[in-house]
Write a protein that holds these residues in place. Structure first.
Motif, PDB file in Angstrom:
ATOM      1  N   ARG A  70       0.867  -1.212  -0.087  1.00  0.00           N
ATOM      2  CA  ARG A  70       0.259  -0.121   0.047  1.00  0.00           C
ATOM      3  C   ARG A  70       0.780   1.098   0.051  1.00  0.00           C
ATOM      4  NH1 ARG A  70      -3.981  -0.392   4.702  1.00  0.00           N
ATOM      5  NH2 ARG A  70      -1.819  -0.064   5.806  1.00  0.00           N
ATOM      6  N   SER A  71       0.702   2.045  -0.847  1.00  0.00           N
ATOM      7  CA  SER A  71       1.429   3.400  -1.018  1.00  0.00           C
ATOM      8  C   SER A  71       0.912   4.414  -0.006  1.00  0.00           C
ATOM      9  CB  SER A  71       1.490   4.047  -2.668  1.00  0.00           C
ATOM     10  OG  SER A  71       1.953   5.127  -2.590  1.00  0.00           O
ATOM     11  N   HIS A  72       1.773   5.050   0.370  1.00  0.00           N
ATOM     12  CA  HIS A  72       1.600   6.244   1.167  1.00  0.00           C
ATOM     13  C   HIS A  72       0.728   7.305   0.656  1.00  0.00           C
ATOM     14  CE1 HIS A  72       4.074   4.742   4.573  1.00  0.00           C
ATOM     15  NE2 HIS A  72       5.024   4.691   3.670  1.00  0.00           N
ATOM     16  N   ASN A  73       0.813   7.593  -0.828  1.00  0.00           N
ATOM     17  CA  ASN A  73      -0.111   8.141  -1.543  1.00  0.00           C
ATOM     18  C   ASN A  73      -1.418   8.098  -1.465  1.00  0.00           C
ATOM     19  OD1 ASN A  73       2.376   9.761  -2.399  1.00  0.00           O
ATOM     20  ND2 ASN A  73       2.534   8.432  -4.035  1.00  0.00           N
ATOM     21  N   VAL A  74      -1.999   6.688  -1.149  1.00  0.00           N
ATOM     22  CA  VAL A  74      -3.035   6.386  -0.843  1.00  0.00           C
ATOM     23  C   VAL A  74      -3.841   7.224  -0.019  1.00  0.00           C
ATOM     24  CG1 VAL A  74      -4.706   4.493  -0.155  1.00  0.00           C
ATOM     25  CG2 VAL A  74      -2.880   3.994  -1.905  1.00  0.00           C
ATOM     26  N   TRP A  75      -3.308   7.252   1.225  1.00  0.00           N
ATOM     27  CA  TRP A  75      -3.980   8.028   2.535  1.00  0.00           C
ATOM     28  C   TRP A  75      -4.017   9.604   1.997  1.00  0.00           C
ATOM     29  CZ3 TRP A  75      -6.663   4.863   4.880  1.00  0.00           C
ATOM     30  CH2 TRP A  75      -6.144   3.661   5.220  1.00  0.00           C
ATOM     31  N   VAL A  76      -2.895  10.081   1.330  1.00  0.00           N
ATOM     32  CA  VAL A  76      -2.852  11.497   1.002  1.00  0.00           C
ATOM     33  C   VAL A  76      -4.274  11.724  -0.137  1.00  0.00           C
ATOM     34  CG1 VAL A  76      -1.950  13.409  -0.526  1.00  0.00           C
ATOM     35  CG2 VAL A  76      -0.498  11.749   1.028  1.00  0.00           C
ATOM     36  N   VAL A  77      -4.519  10.781  -1.058  1.00  0.00           N
ATOM     37  CA  VAL A  77      -5.580  10.989  -1.978  1.00  0.00           C
ATOM     38  C   VAL A  77      -6.858  10.717  -1.086  1.00  0.00           C
ATOM     39  CG1 VAL A  77      -6.708   9.974  -3.754  1.00  0.00           C
ATOM     40  CG2 VAL A  77      -4.291  10.267  -3.979  1.00  0.00           C
TER      41      VAL A  77
END
Length: 214
Positions: A70-77
């Protein structure tokens, strides 16, 4: 002495059967416009509830992903999507016009769905079906012209997801299937919405006719 004959009387003009009561017509147009705005405002409120339910579903799906992949960008989006959802809710409670809110969400929802897809597998993402839902929502809000605008936006976003956010092994058929589903969502949504509007207009006309008869 000869009696003076009276001038012949002129026949009274017949009423013009094609005459239109302009004030009544204007009142009817204003009432129809107000009715459309009320329906649009109610639709936006109902779609807002669906959007919050979607955010909850997204959270459950994201938590089910393997933390190692799971990418950290997922939570940013995801946080950006939550902020947009909260903003829409605030606008619904303010004096913003229903039409501007509808256009904001019609364009914003596909962009947010595509953003989530871009960080969760591109065109192979489990969130791609949300693009179809945004096309349906556009058809329920407005007519064919606005639906085609959102369909074009979703087609372009799907192409970008396939070219830049997918994997090299993703077949082109995946993109074609996505485009097909988007087109079917637009067609079915437009037909259903058209039938509903026709039936509603017929019911309103009959109601006005009964009101004038009494």
């Amino acid at each position: 002495m000869a009696s003076r004959s009276s001038p012949p009387t002129q026949p009274s003009p017949l009423p013009d059967s094609t005459a239109i009561d302009i004030p009544a017509q204007l009142r009817s147009d204003d009432a129809a416009s107000d009715s459309n705005l009320v329906r649009l405002r109610n639709a936006e409120r109902e779609i807002a509830y669906v959007r919050w339910a979607g955010m909850l579903f997204w959270l459950i799906v994201l938590l089910s992903f393997d933390p190692d992949t799971r990418s950290h960008n997922v939570w940013v989006v995801y946080l950006g999507c939550l902020a947009f959802t909260a903003l829409v809710q605030l606008r619904l409670r303010s004096a913003w016009s229903s039409r501007s809110n509808a256009w904001l969400t019609m364009i914003g929802d596909p962009l947010l769905a595509a953003s989530m897809c871009s960080v969760t597998g591109g065109i192979d993402s489990v969130f791609v079906p949300f693009l179809y839902f945004t096309t349906l929502a556009a058809a329920f809000r407005f007519g064919i012209r606005e639906t085609l605008v959102i369909l074009g936006l979703n087609v372009g976003l799907s192409g970008l997801l396939y070219l830049y956010a997918g994997t090299p092994s993703t077949p082109a058929s995946t993109l074609f299937i996505t485009l097909y589903y988007n087109g079917m969502a637009a067609a079915i949504g437009t037909m259903f919405a058209g039938w509903a509007r026709s039936n509603l207009a017929l019911a309103e006309n009959r109601s006005r006719a009964l009101h004038h008869a009494h």
